[in-house]
Scaffold this motif. Structure first.
Motif, mmCIF file in Angstrom:
data_model
loop_
_atom_site.group_PDB
_atom_site.id
_atom_site.type_symbol
_atom_site.label_atom_id
_atom_site.label_comp_id
_atom_site.label_asym_id
_atom_site.label_seq_id
_atom_site.Cartn_x
_atom_site.Cartn_y
_atom_site.Cartn_z
ATOM 1 N N HIS A 1 0.798 -1.127 0.058
ATOM 2 C CA HIS A 1 -0.241 0.040 0.072
ATOM 3 C C HIS A 1 0.775 1.231 0.028
ATOM 4 O O HIS A 1 0.560 2.242 0.619
ATOM 5 C CB HIS A 1 -0.743 0.087 1.032
ATOM 6 C CG HIS A 1 -2.010 -1.037 1.139
ATOM 7 N ND1 HIS A 1 -2.903 -1.328 1.972
ATOM 8 C CD2 HIS A 1 -2.227 -2.003 -0.042
ATOM 9 C CE1 HIS A 1 -3.736 -2.414 1.781
ATOM 10 N NE2 HIS A 1 -3.288 -2.768 0.296
ATOM 11 N N ASP B 1 -1.728 4.628 -1.543
ATOM 12 C CA ASP B 1 -2.730 4.040 -0.609
ATOM 13 C C ASP B 1 -4.252 5.179 -0.917
ATOM 14 O O ASP B 1 -3.970 5.892 -1.629
ATOM 15 C CB ASP B 1 -2.529 4.297 0.850
ATOM 16 C CG ASP B 1 -3.178 3.224 1.874
ATOM 17 O OD1 ASP B 1 -4.129 2.671 1.310
ATOM 18 O OD2 ASP B 1 -2.900 2.851 2.859
ATOM 19 N N GLU B 2 -5.300 4.847 -0.188
ATOM 20 C CA GLU B 2 -6.531 5.499 -0.510
ATOM 21 C C GLU B 2 -6.244 7.077 -0.536
ATOM 22 O O GLU B 2 -7.034 7.683 -1.371
ATOM 23 C CB GLU B 2 -7.478 4.953 0.393
ATOM 24 C CG GLU B 2 -8.845 5.808 0.283
ATOM 25 C CD GLU B 2 -9.978 5.052 0.936
ATOM 26 O OE1 GLU B 2 -10.027 4.028 1.414
ATOM 27 O OE2 GLU B 2 -11.250 5.718 0.782
ATOM 28 N N ARG C 1 -7.163 9.713 -3.415
ATOM 29 C CA ARG C 1 -8.222 10.533 -3.560
ATOM 30 C C ARG C 1 -7.799 12.099 -3.988
ATOM 31 O O ARG C 1 -8.695 12.496 -4.331
ATOM 32 C CB ARG C 1 -8.682 10.625 -1.932
ATOM 33 C CG ARG C 1 -9.318 9.821 -1.583
ATOM 34 C CD ARG C 1 -10.194 9.976 -0.277
ATOM 35 N NE ARG C 1 -11.079 8.842 0.064
ATOM 36 C CZ ARG C 1 -12.090 8.398 -0.411
ATOM 37 N NH1 ARG C 1 -12.477 8.915 -1.490
ATOM 38 N NH2 ARG C 1 -12.806 7.327 -0.086
ATOM 39 N N ASN D 1 -2.998 0.192 -3.342
ATOM 40 C CA ASN D 1 -4.133 -0.298 -2.847
ATOM 41 C C ASN D 1 -5.221 -0.592 -3.551
ATOM 42 O O ASN D 1 -6.124 0.498 -3.820
ATOM 43 C CB ASN D 1 -4.280 0.554 -1.598
ATOM 44 C CG ASN D 1 -5.418 0.089 -0.622
ATOM 45 O OD1 ASN D 1 -5.963 -1.181 -1.051
ATOM 46 N ND2 ASN D 1 -5.506 0.364 0.379
ATOM 47 N N ALA E 1 -8.941 -0.422 -2.360
ATOM 48 C CA ALA E 1 -9.395 0.646 -1.952
ATOM 49 C C ALA E 1 -9.842 1.362 -3.168
ATOM 50 O O ALA E 1 -10.973 2.089 -3.473
ATOM 51 C CB ALA E 1 -8.438 1.507 -1.283
ATOM 52 N N LEU E 2 -9.153 1.048 -4.254
ATOM 53 C CA LEU E 2 -9.447 1.840 -5.582
ATOM 54 C C LEU E 2 -10.736 1.266 -6.263
ATOM 55 O O LEU E 2 -11.585 1.830 -6.415
ATOM 56 C CB LEU E 2 -8.314 1.558 -6.551
ATOM 57 C CG LEU E 2 -8.296 1.994 -7.868
ATOM 58 C CD1 LEU E 2 -8.496 3.544 -8.114
ATOM 59 C CD2 LEU E 2 -7.354 1.461 -8.815
ATOM 60 N N SER F 1 -13.175 -0.047 -4.196
ATOM 61 C CA SER F 1 -14.414 0.495 -3.499
ATOM 62 C C SER F 1 -14.654 1.895 -3.831
ATOM 63 O O SER F 1 -15.752 2.056 -3.627
ATOM 64 C CB SER F 1 -14.013 0.176 -2.105
ATOM 65 O OG SER F 1 -13.036 0.919 -1.653
ATOM 66 N N MET F 2 -13.634 2.636 -4.241
ATOM 67 C CA MET F 2 -13.907 4.026 -4.309
ATOM 68 C C MET F 2 -14.654 4.308 -5.690
ATOM 69 O O MET F 2 -15.231 5.431 -6.087
ATOM 70 C CB MET F 2 -12.316 4.946 -4.403
ATOM 71 C CG MET F 2 -11.752 5.127 -3.054
ATOM 72 S SD MET F 2 -10.091 5.497 -3.551
ATOM 73 C CE MET F 2 -10.226 7.077 -4.195
#
Ligand SMILES: NC(=O)c1ccc[n+]([C@@H]2O[C@H](COP(=O)([O-])OP(=O)(O)OC[C@H]3O[C@@H](n4cnc5c(N)ncnc54)[C@H](O)[C@@H]3O)[C@@H](O)[C@H]2O)c1
Length: 421
Positions: free
Chosen positions: A277, A280-281, A285, A304, A307-308, A310-311
């Motif tokens: 990671h 990371d998220e 962002r 990550n 995270a990608l 889920s975003m």
């Protein structure tokens, strides 16, 4: 086809194409060729069973053929689900080397292939990333009694093996091929440098000139990637966690800053830290619309990806090896090669000329282990200096480069302390 066959490849009809490319690679692998010729006379591996978990490429094929020439019974499996060249795999099977590797295989198949390679009860293991060795130690430990020793190809694998040794879990001797000078100075730096840029270019066809490229990790691979991106006209930013590496990057002429800042600026991000990671998220962002994300580190954990995922509002494969993630605020991020090492996923991996040195080390270290059977302890050994120097000498010879030798006076001077100003 029988159900107990010990190979699994995509398409046997690719064998001829694979053989031609293996022959092409061999032209740039004179050191492995020389070693293979000696092996075929001396047969150092007569009857020895070798299980090798490597990227299944034309260069690996040349190593496997040299070991087979030396009398080994060698079986291969892939060291990454996306790095296999299916034509090379087909050719290897045709050459009588059972190979278990299909480009794009899922994780279950990947481990099934590792287990098939272990079914042959190895006496020597060859690994790239330590998945074979850890599977052997955790799930197939009954096989360890037959193992004389093994070799490890990459930084991440060596880190895992050292952790196993420290925890008292390592059960047989392993040589860290990655740590030979004739490996990391050339393979990690120039091999990864060139082929990572090649993989990203093939996947995207982007113009590098004028782009802001963020290289995460300024180790041997990161140095090579930063250098090559700079050579193509990119503005390179380096991120690091080690002060000495960061300082070196700064004095090599790169901008150095925390990733949180670089994340807002970069057009292309390349992770090569061998860490989890790294991107990371929080970084994802703040990235610009259109940012490209690629990894050249061993495992697909550096970005990550969960995270990608889920975003993202939606995801589509816009071209081979390019996944477009549309985020809530209409930004798009582009993940290359599913976050797997992009030089092998979207291009052909390292050029044969550098693998010549890495695999010469592999071949000579395996011979060393057999010669020193019973004398080595279950720990991680460096490549013997003589092997490292021999590989450099043979490579220089093959390039037609001669160097000077110390005079007796210089030898005396360099081993004494009496002479000063
Ligand atoms: N793609 C390929 O073909 C290929 C070839 C060789 C090695 N590798 C892999 O590439 C990775 C790097 O190898 P290397 O030989 O350069 O290792 P290295 O140890 O020389 O360098 C890694 C660098 O990353 C830095 N780092 C660690 N965590 C970081 C973070 N969170 N942010 C920024 N920097 C961080 C470390 O300080 C170090 O300087 C390993 O996973 C290795 O196995 C890939």
């Amino acid at each position: 086809m029988t159900s107990n066959k010990n190979y699994d490849i995509k398409d046997p009809s690719l064998a001829e194409a694979g053989k031609q490319r293996i022959e092409w690679a061999s032209r740039e692998m004179p050191v492995v060729k020389l070693i293979g010729e000696r092996f075929s006379r001396e047969k150092p591996f007569t009857g020895i069973r070798i299980s090798a978990c490597l990227h299944i490429t034309t260069e690996t094929a040349n190593l496997a053929l040299a070991l087979k020439e030396g009398g080994a019974n060698i079986i291969l499996c892939a060291s990454n689900p996306l790095s296999t060249q299916d034509d090379a795999a087909a050719a290897l099977v045709d050459y009588g080397i059972p190979t278990n590797a299909i480009k794009g295989e899922d994780e279950a198949t990947y481990y099934k292939h590792i287990n098939t390679a272990l079914d042959s009860k190895p006496q020597l293991t060859v690994d790239d990333g330590a998945d074979l060795v850890t599977t052997l130690h955790t799930k197939r430990s009954d096989l360890i009694k037959d193992v004389i020793g093994g070799t490890e190809e990459t930084t991440t694998g060596v880190i895992r093996l050292r952790s196993m040794a420290k925890a008292g879990e390592l059960k047989y001797p392993l040589i860290a091929v990655n740590d030979a000078q004739t490996k990391y100075l050339f393979d990690n730096r120039y091999g990864t440098g060139q082929s990572t840029v090649d993989g990203i270019t093939r996947a995207t066809n982007i113009l590098w000139a004028g782009k802001k490229v963020v290289v995460c990790g300024y180790g041997w691979c990161g140095r090579g990637i930063a250098l090559r991106a700079k050579g193509l006209g990119s503005k390179v930013i380096v991120t690091e966690v080690e002060p000495v590496c960061a300082l070196e990057a700064a004095m090599d002429g790169f901008q150095v800053m925390p990733l949180m800042e670089a994340a807002k600026e970069g057009d292309i991000f390349i992770t090569v830290a061998g860490d989890k990671h790294v991107i990371d998220e929080a970084h994802l962002r703040v990235m610009k619309d259109g940012a490209i994300l690629a990894n050249s580190g061993h495992f697909n954990v550096e970005i990550n990806i969960p995270a990608l995922e889920s975003m993202a509002q939606s995801k589509r494969r816009i071209r081979p090896f390019v996944d477009e993630y549309t985020l809530n605020n209409e930004r798009h991020l582009y993940l290359l090669g599913e976050g797997r090492l992009i030089n092998l996923a979207a291009a052909e991996g390292h050029p044969a000329s550098v693998m010549d040195m890495s695999f010469a080390n592999q071949a000579l270290c395996l011979e060393y282990i057999v010669k020193n059977r019973g004398k080595l302890e279950p720990k991680v050994y460096p490549v013997p200096e003589e092997i490292d120097k021999q590989v450099a000498r043979l490579k220089l010879n093959s390039m037609g480069i001669e160097i000077d030798t110390l005079t007796p006076e210089q030898r005396q001077y360099l081993t004494s302390w009496q002479e000063g100003t």
